[in-house]
Enzyme design. Structure first.
Site, short mmCIF file in Angstrom:
data_model
loop_
_atom_site.label_atom_id
_atom_site.label_comp_id
_atom_site.label_asym_id
_atom_site.label_seq_id
_atom_site.Cartn_x
_atom_site.Cartn_y
_atom_site.Cartn_z
N SER A 1 0.82 -2.06 -0.64
CA SER A 1 1.84 -1.28 -1.32
C SER A 1 1.52 -1.24 -2.82
CB SER A 1 3.22 -1.87 -1.04
OG SER A 1 4.23 -0.96 -1.39
N ASP B 1 5.35 6.39 6.86
CA ASP B 1 5.74 5.57 5.72
C ASP B 1 6.61 6.38 4.76
OD1 ASP B 1 5.92 3.83 3.55
OD2 ASP B 1 3.86 3.17 3.73
N HIS C 1 6.05 1.85 6.69
CA HIS C 1 5.53 0.99 5.63
C HIS C 1 5.14 -0.39 6.12
CE1 HIS C 1 4.88 0.45 1.37
NE2 HIS C 1 5.59 -0.66 1.35
#
Length: 746
Positions: free
Chosen positions: A596, A681, A716
């Site tokens: 991330s 995501d 995610h």
């Protein structure tokens, strides 16, 4: 939610640590470097088409983004899907020779998981709640048992361990709910105040757009009510028929409105309670410690605001203290006062203050725990007889206990003790304020997650549970804390290390270095069962606690955000240089790992110092900072202006373009890379890494393999289920071990 590491609490690797303990006395790194295999050398990577596209900022700056066409908000464009599938096919080809290593890693990791494990029960309103797993199943069973004579946390755990579920009431069997679904997650569940009803939020694709459903716990029947398009944040009112929830914007997925649903009425008729007009704020709802108030909380990077209403009659919500830029606060209520954590009045590292129940102004705030420039206050929990404060100093967590005498006045203070030089410690589930027992969690890179209870009156400490790890012997592993000098000559960067006993600092070992460094999120050292397979093969694992996190207090965060963001990247590189210089790693056997915003980190590092890294592991990476931050229609963008800067302002635009990984790719040799993403995501959209890989393939002059894996059914956090994600992790680790020249077996 903000972009966060793929796994949490500083343990991106550390999810489940292990051992195939051989008992040999030889140094753990006593092996010759094996040459990386020429994995599928004949395979040809996909070549995405360049289609010129101008991205223009309001101040006139323009960039050509030839891979902008890979963005497909609906995930339906056949050209885009074909490209992603071609990259997956290429990854299959490249990684095929490593299938045996992947399988071994997966079997080792899963072998360290007690498959029929259960959580530590906690008591609330006359019931003991816990979650448990059954052998071979991916999802938890959420359950409860009624309180009574001889029923406590330990007796319930013993019964669960023995497979005795008599008297148990199953709230949610997530395995049954997930049947026939490629992805499934229960994001939140809440029991009504009378213990009769259950509301839960489910996500079917990983995009974090949840639907709320309801169960009558007395009959076991699922009610017809359903509320779609919400965040996983639910609160019952005292009438046991009204549920408060947060509705998402359908496009940006921002938390926009608080609504209330009355059971038996159409969701379309749900009344709006509050709407947030400022898109830089997130929103949530919750109950206070004493259950007296329901509160709506809005948070931005630099400001907070709470409005609360009596839970018995939640019609009118009153602001506790009006929002003010650069003033943050969060509050809880017990007895006749609010206790508030805030950075007001220059309390950079936060302090605790009190205010009377009816307060609506900061003018009423009185200091309870004063500000300390050396101690960052992170959290607190209120009890009838004491206050527990979660804080950190010198990059270590601790819990401070402040006791009250019979009159409620301040009494003595003490700290909960730790047993290792580097560890993670934090408040656990403490739902009842009238207890003398404080629950807290403890873990380290060598100690599995452990839950303790401490009696604040007698000092008695008892261990309620330690994560069972079959075959793991903690005495075979060593953790330490070192400090690396930053290039500015004055900053010292904390680093936590773990390696197998017998390791020698002779400069030959492979190293996996993890970092994050954003949002003030502290990457504290936590135990993981997955990393032991690496440690047993001689890999040293290091967490670089770089600026942008909050390990060293609020200033540590401020020095790694906005126009100081590059410090995050140079800190990570400086840690690598230090560890190599000190003999923890060979200079040509270093891997970097981030997810991330940590993917932004390793993407920037790959541009700035590619020669220092043999392989880069990057999951759901935020690599196209400028384009994303110029587009307020993308989820998270407007919430992130105070983290990265708003590139509509030229000063921030110029700075972001200076480090954004996608914009700084150039013709040079890059390390081997494994990049992963999820098609659905909602936090870091799949097209960021897709564009990054497409451009990298055009510019990379090196010969090291670059693998791009898109999970077509996940968001995610990767695939749902506790086992399926380990397949993905084993694949990535097999690639890394091959590139570092590490032996296939422990």
């Amino acid at each position: 939610m903000k972009p966060i590491p793929l796994l949490f609490a500083g343990s991106l690797l550390m999810t489940t640590l292990s051992a195939c303990n051989s008992g040999h006395d030889a140094p753990a790194n006593a092996q010759h470097r094996a040459e990386p295999r020429a994995v599928a050398a004949a395979a040809t990577p996909p070549d995405a088409e360049l289609r010129p596209h101008a991205v223009t900022a309001p101040h006139g700056a323009e960039r050509d983004d030839g891979y902008y066409w890979l963005r497909d908000d609906k995930r339906e464009n056949p050209d885009v899907l074909a490209y992603l599938q071609a990259e997956n096919a290429y990854a299959d080809s490249v990684l095929a020779p490593l299938k045996g290593v992947q399988d071994r890693l997966y079997d080792e990791i899963v072998g360290r998981i007690k498959q029929d494990d259960s959580s530590v029960p906690y008591r609330e309103r006359g019931w003991w709640y816990y979650s448990r797993f059954e052998s071979g199943k991916d999802y938890p069973i959420h359950a409860r048992r009624q309180d009574g004579d001889g029923v406590d946390a330990l007796s319930i755990q013993q019964a669960n361990d023995a497979g005795d579920f008599a008297g148990e009431q199953v709230l949610l069997d997530v395995n049954r709910l997930a049947e026939g679904k490629d992805y499934y997650q229960v994001g939140a569940w809440e029991v009504s105040q009378d213990n009769r009803l259950l509301a839960y939020a489910e996500d079917l694709n990983g995009r974090r757009q949840y639907t709320v459903r309801f169960i009558d716990l007395e009959t076991g029947q699922t009610l017809p009510d359903a509320v779609a398009g919400v965040s996983p944040n639910l609160v019952w009112a005292d009438d046991n028929k009204t549920l408060f929830y947060v509705e998402n914007d359908p496009d940006t997925l921002l938390t926009k409105r608080v609504k209330k649903h009355v059971l038996g009425t159409p969701a379309g008729a749900d009344a709006q309670v509050y709407e947030e007009q400022d898109d830089s704020f997130y929103m949530g709802v919750g109950r206070t410690r004493d259950d007296r108030f329901i509160c709506i909380v809005v948070d931005s990077t630099v400001s907070n605001e709470m409005r609360c209403a009596p839970a018995a009659d939640p019609r009118e919500f009153t602001v506790l203290a009006p929002r003010e830029r650069d003033v943050e606060y969060d509050a809880d209520h017990l007895g006749d006062r609010w206790v508030i954590r805030t950075n007001a009045d220059g309390a950079t590292n936060f302090k605790l203050v009190t205010a009377p129940t009816g307060s609506t102004s900061r003018a009423d705030w009185q200091d309870l725990v004063a500000h300390d420039e050396a101690v960052f206050i992170e959290d607190f929990a209120l009890f009838d007889g004491f206050l527990a404060v979660s804080e950190r100093s010198d990059a270590l967590e601790r819990i401070r206990l402040r006791k009250f005498d019979d009159s409620g006045a301040d009494g003595s203070e003490e700290y909960v003790k730790a047993d290792e030089p580097a560890y993670s410690m934090g408040l656990s589930a403490n739902p009842e304020s009238d207890s003398d027992w404080l629950r807290y969690g403890y873990t380290s890179l060598t100690t599995p997650a452990t839950t303790y209870e401490l009696n604040v009156k007698t000092g008695e400490r008892r261990q309620l549970k330690q994560q069972p790890v079959p075959g793991y012997d903690p005495s075979q592993y060593v953790t330490e804390r070192v400090w690396a000098p930053a290039r500015d000559g004055s900053t010292r960067i904390p680093v936590t290390l773990v390696y197998r006993k017998g390791f020698q600092k002779d400069g030959t070992a492979p190293l996996l270095q993890y970092g994050y460094g954003s949002y003030g999120m502290s990457m504290d050292p936590g135990f993981s069962a997955t990393s032991v397979s690496l440690l047993d093969r001689g890999v040293v694992y290091a967490i670089a606690h770089i600026r942008g996190g909050q390990e060293m207090g609020r200033k540590w965060y401020e020095d790694g955000k906005l126009l100081n963001k590059v410090n995050t990247f140079t800190d990570f590189i400086d840690v690598t240089d230090f560890l190599v210089k000190e003999g923890y790693a060979a200079p040509d056997r270093v891997a970097a790992y981030g997810g991330s915003a940590g993917g932004l980190l390793v993407g920037a590092v790959a541009n700035m110092a590619p020669e220092k890294y043999d392989v880069i592991l990057s999951q759901v990476p935020f690599v196209d900072v400028a384009t994303t931050m110029l587009d307020p229609s993308i989820p998270l963008t407007t919430n992130e202006y105070d983290e990265w800067g708003n590139p509509e302002q030229k000063e921030f635009y110029d700075y972001i373009v200076r480090y954004s990984p996608y914009d700084n790719l150039e013709a040079k040799a890059y390390p081997a890379m494994f990049v992963g993403t999820g098609l659905w995501d909602s936090q870091v959209q799949y097209w960021e890494p897709a564009k990054y890989i497409a451009r990298l393939r055009d510019l990379n002059t090196g010969e090291r393999p670059v693998v791009f894996r898109t999970n077509m059914e996940a968001g995610h956090g990767g695939k749902s289920g506790r086992f399926r994600r380990f397949r993905e992790q084993a694949e990535m680790y097999a690639f890394m071990l091959d590139q570092l020249g590490v032996a296939d077996t422990p």
